[in-house]
Scaffold this motif. Structure first.
Motif, PDB file in Angstrom:
ATOM      1  N   THR A   9       0.748  -1.337  -0.034  1.00  9.84           N
ATOM      2  CA  THR A   9      -0.019   0.034  -0.056  1.00  9.84           C
ATOM      3  C   THR A   9       0.911   1.335  -0.150  1.00  9.84           C
ATOM      4  OG1 THR A   9      -0.229  -0.131   2.462  1.00  9.84           O
ATOM      5  CG2 THR A   9      -1.990  -1.193   1.077  1.00  9.84           C
ATOM      6  N   THR A  10       2.238   1.136  -0.001  1.00 13.06           N
ATOM      7  CA  THR A  10       2.999   2.249   0.020  1.00 13.06           C
ATOM      8  C   THR A  10       4.411   2.012  -0.870  1.00 13.06           C
ATOM      9  OG1 THR A  10       4.104   4.249   1.315  1.00 13.06           O
ATOM     10  CG2 THR A  10       4.327   1.899   2.328  1.00 13.06           C
ATOM     11  N   THR A  11       5.091   2.993  -0.723  1.00 10.10           N
ATOM     12  CA  THR A  11       6.520   2.825  -1.398  1.00 10.10           C
ATOM     13  C   THR A  11       7.629   2.510  -0.384  1.00 10.10           C
ATOM     14  OG1 THR A  11       7.136   5.103  -1.102  1.00 10.10           O
ATOM     15  CG2 THR A  11       5.860   4.580  -3.067  1.00 10.10           C
ATOM     16  N   PRO A  12       8.647   1.729  -0.875  1.00 13.39           N
ATOM     17  CA  PRO A  12       9.767   1.622   0.206  1.00 13.39           C
ATOM     18  C   PRO A  12      10.276   2.951   0.910  1.00 13.39           C
ATOM     19  CG  PRO A  12      10.111   0.552  -1.987  1.00 13.39           C
ATOM     20  CD  PRO A  12       9.159   1.462  -2.266  1.00 13.39           C
ATOM     21  N   ALA A  13      10.318   3.980  -0.085  1.00 13.01           N
ATOM     22  CA  ALA A  13      10.824   5.243   0.954  1.00 13.01           C
ATOM     23  C   ALA A  13       9.981   5.640   1.814  1.00 13.01           C
ATOM     24  CB  ALA A  13      10.924   6.339  -0.362  1.00 13.01           C
ATOM     25  N   VAL A  14       8.578   5.501   1.893  1.00 13.04           N
ATOM     26  CA  VAL A  14       7.676   5.753   2.723  1.00 13.04           C
ATOM     27  C   VAL A  14       7.740   4.757   3.959  1.00 13.04           C
ATOM     28  CG1 VAL A  14       5.275   6.184   3.387  1.00 13.04           C
ATOM     29  CG2 VAL A  14       6.240   7.171   1.469  1.00 13.04           C
ATOM     30  N   LEU A  63      17.125   5.751   0.181  1.00 16.27           N
ATOM     31  CA  LEU A  63      15.715   5.930   0.237  1.00 16.27           C
ATOM     32  C   LEU A  63      15.148   7.094   1.164  1.00 16.27           C
ATOM     33  CD1 LEU A  63      14.394   2.302   0.944  1.00 16.27           C
ATOM     34  CD2 LEU A  63      14.356   3.687  -1.127  1.00 16.27           C
ATOM     35  N   VAL A  64      16.152   7.763   1.753  1.00 10.00           N
ATOM     36  CA  VAL A  64      15.729   8.983   2.692  1.00 10.00           C
ATOM     37  C   VAL A  64      15.877  10.303   2.129  1.00 10.00           C
ATOM     38  CG1 VAL A  64      16.521   9.943   5.012  1.00 10.00           C
ATOM     39  CG2 VAL A  64      16.863   7.673   4.719  1.00 10.00           C
ATOM     40  N   PRO A  65      14.843  10.857   1.617  1.00  9.60           N
ATOM     41  CA  PRO A  65      14.835  12.108   1.009  1.00  9.60           C
ATOM     42  C   PRO A  65      15.865  13.303   1.786  1.00  9.60           C
ATOM     43  CG  PRO A  65      12.801  11.602   1.726  1.00  9.60           C
ATOM     44  CD  PRO A  65      13.654  10.479   2.195  1.00  9.60           C
ATOM     45  N   GLY A  66      16.912  13.664   1.026  1.00 12.11           N
ATOM     46  CA  GLY A  66      17.532  14.836   1.895  1.00 12.11           C
ATOM     47  C   GLY A  66      18.349  14.514   2.919  1.00 12.11           C
TER      48      GLY A  66
END
Length: 259
Positions: A183-188, A227-230
């Motif tokens: 239900t979501t993406t790996p990053a989330v 996967l961690v944005p920023g």
């Protein structure tokens, strides 16, 4: 793989001939049939295809994920049908082939793609077309998602054994994580110390692990960081741990004392 396909297609009222074993007569395998499925190890596909007399009435397919249609050279109708499922045995494989599986298909002709699409539909599956140029990368993703996942749980089992906690506890955690990814993406979905930028905890983990386990842990921590944005770049000692060289770990630039 061949046994699983034979069983499930027979259950779906296909008229199945075979499977033809290693000692069987391959020459006439494409005569008076609509579809020939080559379900051998990848390295044998070209030899098996070459032993089958070409016949325009039959679509000849292989079930390898990483190979294109070139291994079926000489056959006027060529295709690929790779089920994105893990098949450890015939019974388990047959059940998984009709459990909403994804199938990577390819063919030279639109009509043969339609035939493969109809086959996938009869298996209650999902079809995705993967061309020759993309099949190696596609299969690499499949290996990461399945084979490497098993290897990863093997590492979890080895580490857990040193603590007395049964591996079943970590398998349950892994299942919960995978369920979340529907239900979501790996990053989330990512949680844990890398997500928080808590490199001191990662260093403690490395200190606690046997030396042979550290490179794998460090490599996956680096992948998690992507996967961690920023997020900040991982500390340099993490790359050293992945390579298996340098100090065991560093905290604030200080070497730990583990031998």
């Amino acid at each position: 793989m061949g046994g699983a396909f034979a069983r499930v297609l027979a259950d779906l009222a296909w008229d199945v001939s075979g499977p033809v074993g290693r000692s069987g007569d391959l020459a006439g395998a494409a005569h008076e049939v609509d579809l020939v499925v080559i379900a051998t190890p990848d390295g044998s596909i070209a030899d098996v295809a070459g032993a089958i007399d070409p016949d325009r009435s039959a679509l000849v397919v292989h079930v390898a994920g990483s190979l294109g249609l070139e291994v079926l050279a000489g056959h006027p109708r060529r295709g690929a049908l790779h089920p994105l499922v893990s098949i450890p045995d015939v019974a388990t494989g047959a059940a998984r082939l009709v459990d909403g599986a994804w199938f990577a298909v390819a063919a030279d002709h639109d009509g043969d793609l339609e035939l493969l699409g109809a086959l996938v539909a009869s298996l209650h599956g999902h079809r995705v077309t993967v061309g020759d140029a993309d099949r190696a990368a596609y299969h690499a993703a499949a290996v990461v998602a399945s084979n490497h996942l098993v290897a990863l749980m093997g590492q979890a089992e080895r580490i857990a054994a040193t603590t007395g906690v049964p591996v079943e506890a970590f398998v349950k955690l892994a299942n919960q994580t995978l369920d979340g990814l529907t239900t979501t993406t790996p990053a989330v979905a990512l949680t844990g110390p890398v997500r928080r930028g808590d490199w001191a905890t990662v260093a403690r983990h490395l200190d606690a692990l046997e030396p042979a386990e550290r490179p794998g842990y460090a490599a996956l921590a680096e992948l998690a960081a992507r996967l961690v944005p920023g997020g900040a770049a991982p500390p340099s000692w993490l790359a050293a741990a992945r390579r298996g060289d340098g100090p065991d770990a560093r905290r604030g630039g200080a070497r730990t004392g583990r031998e």
